[in-house]
Design a protein around this motif. Sequence first.
Motif, PDB file in Angstrom:
ATOM      1  N   GLY A 196      41.201  29.225  -8.472  1.00 23.78           N
ATOM      2  CA  GLY A 196      39.859  29.398  -9.110  1.00 23.78           C
ATOM      3  C   GLY A 196      39.386  30.675  -8.888  1.00 23.78           C
ATOM      4  N   SER A 197      39.611  31.441  -8.071  1.00 23.35           N
ATOM      5  CA  SER A 197      39.129  32.871  -7.726  1.00 23.35           C
ATOM      6  C   SER A 197      40.050  33.710  -8.567  1.00 23.35           C
ATOM      7  CB  SER A 197      39.515  33.284  -6.356  1.00 23.35           C
ATOM      8  OG  SER A 197      39.385  34.716  -6.232  1.00 23.35           O
ATOM      9  N   ALA A 198      41.472  33.742  -8.885  1.00 23.92           N
ATOM     10  CA  ALA A 198      42.223  34.431  -9.787  1.00 23.92           C
ATOM     11  C   ALA A 198      41.779  34.297 -11.397  1.00 23.92           C
ATOM     12  CB  ALA A 198      43.389  34.168  -9.597  1.00 23.92           C
ATOM     13  N   VAL A 199      41.665  33.008 -11.779  1.00 28.63           N
ATOM     14  CA  VAL A 199      41.340  32.578 -12.866  1.00 28.63           C
ATOM     15  C   VAL A 199      40.026  32.705 -13.601  1.00 28.63           C
ATOM     16  CG1 VAL A 199      41.705  30.850 -14.702  1.00 28.63           C
ATOM     17  CG2 VAL A 199      43.536  31.032 -13.150  1.00 28.63           C
ATOM     18  N   SER A 206      34.154  33.662  -5.074  1.00 28.87           N
ATOM     19  CA  SER A 206      35.031  34.398  -4.015  1.00 28.87           C
ATOM     20  C   SER A 206      34.711  35.788  -4.102  1.00 28.87           C
ATOM     21  CB  SER A 206      36.388  34.186  -4.521  1.00 28.87           C
ATOM     22  OG  SER A 206      36.620  35.163  -5.765  1.00 28.87           O
ATOM     23  N   LEU A 207      33.854  36.271  -4.783  1.00 27.25           N
ATOM     24  CA  LEU A 207      33.493  37.912  -4.610  1.00 27.25           C
ATOM     25  C   LEU A 207      32.005  37.690  -3.791  1.00 27.25           C
ATOM     26  CD1 LEU A 207      33.634  38.473  -8.523  1.00 27.25           C
ATOM     27  CD2 LEU A 207      34.809  39.849  -6.643  1.00 27.25           C
ATOM     28  N   LEU A 208      31.611  36.913  -3.643  1.00 25.03           N
ATOM     29  CA  LEU A 208      30.326  36.613  -2.700  1.00 25.03           C
ATOM     30  C   LEU A 208      30.792  36.491  -1.230  1.00 25.03           C
ATOM     31  CD1 LEU A 208      27.445  37.632  -3.203  1.00 25.03           C
ATOM     32  CD2 LEU A 208      26.826  35.248  -3.342  1.00 25.03           C
TER      33      LEU A 208
HETATM   34  N1  PFF Z   1      40.190  37.471 -10.630  1.00 22.87           N
HETATM   35  C1  PFF Z   1      38.990  37.139 -11.118  1.00 22.87           C
HETATM   36  C2  PFF Z   1      38.858  37.095 -12.802  1.00 22.87           C
HETATM   37  O1  PFF Z   1      40.357  37.003 -13.217  1.00 22.87           O
HETATM   38  O2  PFF Z   1      37.881  36.694 -13.381  1.00 22.87           O
HETATM   39  C3  PFF Z   1      38.011  38.247 -11.072  1.00 22.87           C
HETATM   40  C4  PFF Z   1      37.951  38.811  -9.414  1.00 22.87           C
HETATM   41  C5  PFF Z   1      37.653  37.715  -8.421  1.00 22.87           C
HETATM   42  C6  PFF Z   1      38.270  39.993  -9.162  1.00 22.87           C
HETATM   43  C7  PFF Z   1      37.411  38.117  -7.178  1.00 22.87           C
HETATM   44  C8  PFF Z   1      38.314  40.392  -7.913  1.00 22.87           C
HETATM   45  C9  PFF Z   1      38.097  39.509  -6.966  1.00 22.87           C
HETATM   46  F1  PFF Z   1      38.137  39.666  -5.715  1.00 22.87           F
END
Ligand code: PFF
Length: 460
Positions: free
Chosen positions: A22-25, A331-333
């Motif tokens: 979820g964080s990555a996508v 995940s950013l917050l």
């Molecule tokens: N990985 C997320 C995306 O591809 O939209 C953006 C992101 C989230 C970047 C969390 C960095 C991070 F730490």
Amino acid sequence: MAVTSIHGMWSTRLAFILAASGSAVGLGNIWRFPYAAGEYGGGAFVLVYLICVAAIGIPIMMAEIMLGRRGRQSPINTMRTLTAQEGRAGSWQVVGWMGIVTAFLILSFYSVIAGWALAYVFRAAAGAFNGIDGVAAGEIFASLVGDAERLLAWHTIFMAMVVLVVSRGVASGLEKAVRYLMPALFVLLVVMVIYAASAGDFAGAIDYLFAPDFEKFKGHAGEAILSAMGQAFFSLSLGMGAIMIYGSYLGRDASIARNSVIVASMDTLVALLAGLAIFPVVFANGLAPDSGPGLIFQTLPIAFGEMPGGQLFGALFFVLLVFAAWTSAISLLEPLVAWLVENLSFSRVRASILAGLTVWLLGIACLLSLNEWSGFTVFGKGILDLFDFLTANILLPLGGILIAIFAGWKMARASSLDELRLGEGLVYRAWRMLIRYVAPTAVMLVMLNALGILKLIGLD
Ligand code: PFF
């Protein structure tokens, strides 16, 4: 060492995979990957990107999860605990601090772009895309980004959504959301690809994305490679502690290597699917692949406007894009919120609101850079573009180097052996070689090269 995190733990092993995916996508896959690939001519960029994911991304992801699970706190305090355990200088906490600054900068523009997606849900549902061509799609997009008030409203709504989930605790809100929404997004993307394959220039898109043509790198190879590497960090959420903190909620018996490979593969698959959904439409409609950050917002509406049921389908697609952005923004917050709770004894709610408000303010500068402040540029970039460039191409890779050096050189071999639980086998040895030598040198070289330093000292 705390065995569990005070912030809660994932309820199942699958929950971690879902949350980390979820964080990555997110916008990185669907919005950023196609436009970055388009900017650098397609195939060669994609190839460098895939190499970066495999050789740098996966090892660093393993390192981040490993550090997080061993420290079990916010990245700043995790690094403090680990440096004490390993007898290293406390200054390694800078990894955590840098991550927080980076997260702030990313989230401030991320939320603005997520706001575009929110706005497009309603445009799609209202039938604004029916029968439009490339020019009309461009106009719809321009009228949105030119309107600061609208952007502010959507940005505010999105940040409120993020604060809402983070304030309730990651495990309770997030797990449920990701379980259903990620698969739904995936299915919809596949449908889009099938549509693009039947109605668009699919052969052209395949050729564009998968036939590497390094001629297109000519003149800006350093920048293109940096950009592909930066995209890998951004897309995999690496280099700022997001995956680290999710690792801190991971049970001790889960396999870090397997989880990392699964998350990275899903992330890559979604990015490639997004490319396959978008470029056939781009080519069939004579649009430019290098139209920049507006690319998907100017191409997908054309497809939705043409396809049967596109009104409903388009609205659904943007809803899911918003959800993908939401689970990434959370995940950013989270790292900062966890730190505020740990160190200043803030309640989760107060910490989330404070962090959210600060990001919201910074986001206003980003959205104004698209209209009222468009004349103000630094290095030829407006604030939003500057934050995008600076975080993905410089701050995340820098954070990645530090994480790799700490995990590979500063942490005792026995500690990483114990945490990764791979035994002394080939996988562990390969990881250790990648994290000690390949990742730090590759990232460093790519960065120096892009800054023109290799040229200066006569190595290029
Ligand atoms: N990985 C997320 C995306 O591809 O939209 C953006 C992101 C989230 C970047 C969390 C960095 C991070 F730490």
